[in-house]
Design an enzyme around this catalytic site. Structure first.
Site, PDB file in Angstrom:
ATOM      1  CB  CYS A   1      14.267 -11.628 -45.788  1.00  0.00           C
ATOM      2  SG  CYS A   1      15.304 -12.885 -45.051  1.00  0.00           S
TER       3      CYS A   1
ATOM      4  NE  ARG B   1      12.857  -9.312 -51.693  1.00  0.00           N
ATOM      5  CZ  ARG B   1      13.533  -8.187 -51.835  1.00  0.00           C
ATOM      6  NH1 ARG B   1      13.141  -7.311 -52.724  1.00  0.00           N
ATOM      7  NH2 ARG B   1      14.592  -7.918 -51.115  1.00  0.00           N
TER       8      ARG B   1
ATOM      9  CD1 TRP C   1      16.368 -17.565 -50.029  1.00  0.00           C
ATOM     10  CD2 TRP C   1      18.211 -16.877 -48.987  1.00  0.00           C
ATOM     11  NE1 TRP C   1      17.447 -18.105 -50.684  1.00  0.00           N
ATOM     12  CE2 TRP C   1      18.595 -17.701 -50.063  1.00  0.00           C
ATOM     13  CE3 TRP C   1      19.206 -16.326 -48.182  1.00  0.00           C
ATOM     14  CZ2 TRP C   1      19.916 -17.993 -50.375  1.00  0.00           C
ATOM     15  CZ3 TRP C   1      20.529 -16.614 -48.482  1.00  0.00           C
ATOM     16  CH2 TRP C   1      20.873 -17.438 -49.568  1.00  0.00           C
TER      17      TRP C   1
ATOM     18  CG  ASN D   1      16.444  -8.525 -46.408  1.00  0.00           C
ATOM     19  OD1 ASN D   1      17.228  -9.476 -46.411  1.00  0.00           O
ATOM     20  ND2 ASN D   1      16.218  -7.785 -47.479  1.00  0.00           N
ATOM     21  N   GLY D   2      18.667  -9.307 -43.809  1.00  0.00           N
ATOM     22  CA  GLY D   2      20.091  -8.987 -43.659  1.00  0.00           C
ATOM     23  C   GLY D   2      20.759  -9.962 -42.700  1.00  0.00           C
TER      24      GLY D   2
ATOM     25  CD  GLU E   1      22.320 -16.120 -68.592  1.00  0.00           C
ATOM     26  OE1 GLU E   1      23.207 -16.097 -67.725  1.00  0.00           O
ATOM     27  OE2 GLU E   1      21.126 -15.923 -68.325  1.00  0.00           O
TER      28      GLU E   1
ATOM     29  CE  LYS F   1      19.122 -18.029 -66.636  1.00  0.00           C
ATOM     30  NZ  LYS F   1      19.450 -16.669 -66.335  1.00  0.00           N
TER      31      LYS F   1
ATOM     32  CD  GLU G   1      19.047 -19.212 -62.685  1.00  0.00           C
ATOM     33  OE1 GLU G   1      19.155 -18.702 -61.574  1.00  0.00           O
ATOM     34  OE2 GLU G   1      19.085 -18.562 -63.742  1.00  0.00           O
TER      35      GLU G   1
ATOM     36  CG  HIS H   1      42.698 -27.578 -73.305  1.00  0.00           C
ATOM     37  ND1 HIS H   1      43.986 -27.928 -73.642  1.00  0.00           N
ATOM     38  CD2 HIS H   1      42.285 -26.686 -74.255  1.00  0.00           C
ATOM     39  CE1 HIS H   1      44.354 -27.250 -74.722  1.00  0.00           C
ATOM     40  NE2 HIS H   1      43.333 -26.503 -75.116  1.00  0.00           N
TER      41      HIS H   1
ATOM     42  CE  LYS I   1      14.676 -11.373 -60.896  1.00  0.00           C
ATOM     43  NZ  LYS I   1      15.294 -12.104 -62.010  1.00  0.00           N
TER      44      LYS I   1
HETATM   45  O1  M6R Z   1      20.199  -8.464 -59.532  1.00  0.00           O
HETATM   46  P1  M6R Z   1      21.532  -8.880 -60.080  1.00  0.00           P
HETATM   47  O2  M6R Z   1      21.619  -8.780 -61.537  1.00  0.00           O
HETATM   48  O3  M6R Z   1      22.664  -8.136 -59.411  1.00  0.00           O
HETATM   49  O4  M6R Z   1      21.666 -10.400 -59.684  1.00  0.00           O
HETATM   50  C1  M6R Z   1      22.820 -11.127 -59.948  1.00  0.00           C
HETATM   51  C2  M6R Z   1      22.572 -12.615 -59.821  1.00  0.00           C
HETATM   52  O5  M6R Z   1      22.154 -12.923 -58.521  1.00  0.00           O
HETATM   53  C3  M6R Z   1      21.528 -13.101 -60.820  1.00  0.00           C
HETATM   54  O6  M6R Z   1      21.865 -12.781 -62.126  1.00  0.00           O
HETATM   55  C4  M6R Z   1      21.354 -14.637 -60.699  1.00  0.00           C
HETATM   56  O7  M6R Z   1      22.510 -15.287 -61.126  1.00  0.00           O
HETATM   57  C5  M6R Z   1      20.121 -15.083 -61.483  1.00  0.00           C
HETATM   58  N1  M6R Z   1      19.367 -16.046 -60.744  1.00  0.00           N
HETATM   59  C6  M6R Z   1      20.460 -15.694 -62.794  1.00  0.00           C
HETATM   60  O8  M6R Z   1      19.342 -16.115 -63.484  1.00  0.00           O
END
Ligand code: M6R
Length: 614
Positions: free
Chosen positions: A2, A27, A75, A101-102, A487, A491, A494, A510, A609
């Site tokens: 949020c 965010r 969110w 937020n929380g 990674e 990418k 997501e 395996h 974010k």
């Molecule tokens: O702000 P942070 O690096 O702690 O965030 C960790 C993850 O939430 C963040 O890397 C997330 O996996 C991204 N969307 C990846 O692109």
């Protein structure tokens, strides 16, 4: 998660709130809302499911007059994304409004108690319970809004950043925070509020970061006052923001993600500035230098992080063990916290986080701290909660990362970890001088080599067009390239919603090999290094089962070119730095595939974010 904005002052609040909400769009959220009041004491209160543009459309010509207001992007945690569950939420009498937020963990028991006292609820949210609780306490105790918020929060279990407004007192906002961030901007005659500095930077550089269990009141007449929840007075510490407004704009790129991918030659250079000088054989991370002896004498380094930052942590493990010969473990922050880990004062915990606000990472830090470990941090956002919670740390200096998919933050994190590993190795004497020099010169050349990799953008786009409609993808890498495979898969999934898995190349036989057929693209990092031949064999195994191979190779490679369907060349580098270069084509491929699938690359569905709930 949020996003929160607020304003109190002489200006009309509406434009400030809407602009602020748009700045917070990165965010990730599903609905938004605002509440505005003014001297007429008529509270205007609008909320809508969807983007801020939907809210603006809904407000249309309706009145937005007023010089005090709050705004929120939600969110969803409790209850689906709809108009009712959007914030702000109002008290039963409609006089008080709140944004949050929380998560209020004990909301169900509080709600039951309030229902017995006649309170009726219109939404499924935990937030609405909180504003009713504040209303009840205010009435029962006959106290000010500030005091009612303070007393109510002593009954609350959970995480919160809240802003509360009273329509009958259009002079002040009451704010409080625990485990979710909240920043107050101090203007000439006014105050701004944000969950981070992005909605504030346009108006002022002077900010106060609220600390946990602090409650503040900002008022046109009386300025800013802060107390602890236990009523102790706190004198605010004003800090100056270093961020510049233009970095929050797209700068001619169609998406923030693409802008951030292309910024990497500069961000990696910024990250190394003042920390390495190959000519002089110098490498050092100033922020961590005081803890160097402690690290060198530590039992082990435990790296904690989530998502992409966890992948950077894995590269860190390889680097530190390889070069400095110190035992490293890499843990998902969320798992570490709940598995009763063995930690003591001889351990170093290294938290990695772009946002510096990730709730799981923060909770893991607090646990490790309580057991006496030394906590170091690698964060991107200056002044973030994690950077303040650690004993020492190093910033990545990548500048604000707005695209939800982390790109430049990852390469900057790996750069900081490379500097750390080299500096520890130098101090410990685990690296020969000639090798150290070679690696330092190579590291200094990485920004230039990244710029060269970016020239493969058109090729990546062509390859993306061929594979954009697949349902699954496999990513393989070995050694330093294994985290790159993880990674790459993250990418792709997501932002394009294509199911993707990352595996160590040798693990393919395996299990995952069963998935390979002519429909399956397999993205393989096959750069020159100790396991090159073995990876080439893995490629042959994929081809023998008619899989499609898209491979990242070292410039001039001939063997893989013969076997693979497509190759993307990157310049030669030392294996320790290959993750920085090899990850970039994967970023570009994911970006183009997502754009071609008409996905919202900067704000992918369901993602945020800054993940400020556990
Ligand atoms: O702000 P942070 O690096 O702690 O965030 C960790 C993850 O939430 C963040 O890397 C997330 O996996 C991204 N969307 C990846 O692109």
């Amino acid at each position: 998660m949020c996003g929160i904005v607020g304003y109190v002052g002489e200006k009309q609040a509406y434009d400030i709130l809407i602009k602020g909400l748009k700045r917070l769009e990165y965010r990730g959220y599903d609905s938004s809302g605002i509440a505005i009041s003014g001297d007429e004491k008529d509270l205007k209160f609008y909320k809508r499911k969807g983007k801020v543009a939907k809210l603006e459309e809904f407000i249309g010509d309706r009145s937005t007059k007023g010089t005090i207001g709050i705004g929120h992007t939600r969110w969803a945690t409790h209850g689906p994304a709809n108009d009712e569950n959007a914030h702000p939420h109002a008290s039963g009498d409609g006089n008080l409004v709140l944004i949050h937020n929380g998560i209020i963990e004990n909301y169900a028991s509080l709600k039951k108690e309030l229902e017995k006292r006649g309170h009726k609820f219109l939404s499924d949210t935990d937030t609405e319970v909180l504003i009713h609780l504040i209303e009840e306490v205010k009435k029962q105790e006959n106290v000010s809004l500030f005091e009612a918020v303070r007393l109510s929060l002593t009954e609350v279990v959970g995480a919160y950043a809240i802003v509360v407004m009273d329509k009958n007192n259009p002079d002040e906002l009451v704010l409080a925070k625990k485990s979710s961030p909240l920043v107050i901007g101090i203007g000439d005659n006014d105050f701004y509020v944000g969950s981070d500095a992005t909605p504030i930077i346009e108006y002022t550089k002077n900010v106060v970061y609220l600390e946990d269990e602090e409650i503040a009141i900002i008022s046109k007449k009386n300025g800013l006052k802060i107390k602890k929840l236990n009523n102790q007075d706190i004198s605010p510490t004003i800090q100056e923001l270093q961020m510049k407004l233009d970095v929050l704009e797209k700068g001619g790129y169609p998406h923030f993600m693409l802008k951030e991918i292309f910024e990497q030659p500069k961000t990696i250079l910024d990250c190394m500035r003042g920390r390495v000088n190959a000519q002089k054989g110098f490498v050092s991370l100033g922020g961590i230098e005081d803890y160097a002896t402690k690290i060198l004498n530590a039992n082990r380094i435990i790296i904690i992080a989530c998502g992409t930052s966890w992948h950077a942590g894995l590269v860190g493990e390889y680097l530190i063990e390889d070069l400095a010969r110190i035992n490293v473990e890499v843990e998902y922050a969320s798992e570490f916290r709940y598995r009763n880990p063995i930690i003591n004062e001889n351990d170093i915990v290294l938290a990695i986080s772009q946002s510096g606000e990730t709730a799981d990472t923060l909770a893991a830090i607090k646990l490790a701290k309580s057991k006496g470990a030394t906590i170091l941090g690698i964060c991107n956002v200056v002044g973030s909660t994690i950077s303040r919670e650690t004993h020492a740390g190093a910033y990545t200096h990548a500048g604000p990362e707005i695209g939800v998919a982390s790109t430049k933050a990852f390469t900057a994190q790996v750069t900081v970890l490379s500097l750390l590993a080299l500096s520890l190795a130098q101090k410990k004497g685990t690296i020969e001088k000639s090798k150290l020099n070679r690696l330092l010169f190579e590291l200094e050349s990485i920004p230039e080599k990244v710029a060269e990799v970016l020239k493969s953008d058109d090729l990546c786009k062509e390859i993306a067009a061929i594979y954009k409609d697949v349902n699954n993808a496999l990513y393989l890498g070995r050694g330093y390239s294994f985290p790159v495979a993880l990674e790459g898969a993250l990418k792709l999934k997501e932002i394009s919603y294509i199911h993707a898995e990352g595996y160590p190349a040798a693990e393919m036989k395996h299990g995952p090999i069963a998935l390979i057929d002519e429909e399956m693209p397999v993205f393989v990092v096959a750069t020159k290094g100790p396991s090159y031949e073995k990876v080439v064999s893995n490629i042959q195994e994929v081809k023998a089962r008619k899989g499609k191979v898209i491979s990242i190779v070292t410039k001039g490679d001939e063997d893989v070119k013969k076997a693979a369907d497509h190759v993307i060349e990157i310049p030669h580098t030392e294996e320790q730095f290959a993750p920085i270069l090899a990850t970039i084509p994967f970023q570009l491929l994911s970006y183009h595939m997502a754009v071609m699938r008409e996905c919202n690359v900067d704000q992918p569905r369901n993602l945020a974010k800054s993940v400020t709930v556990e």
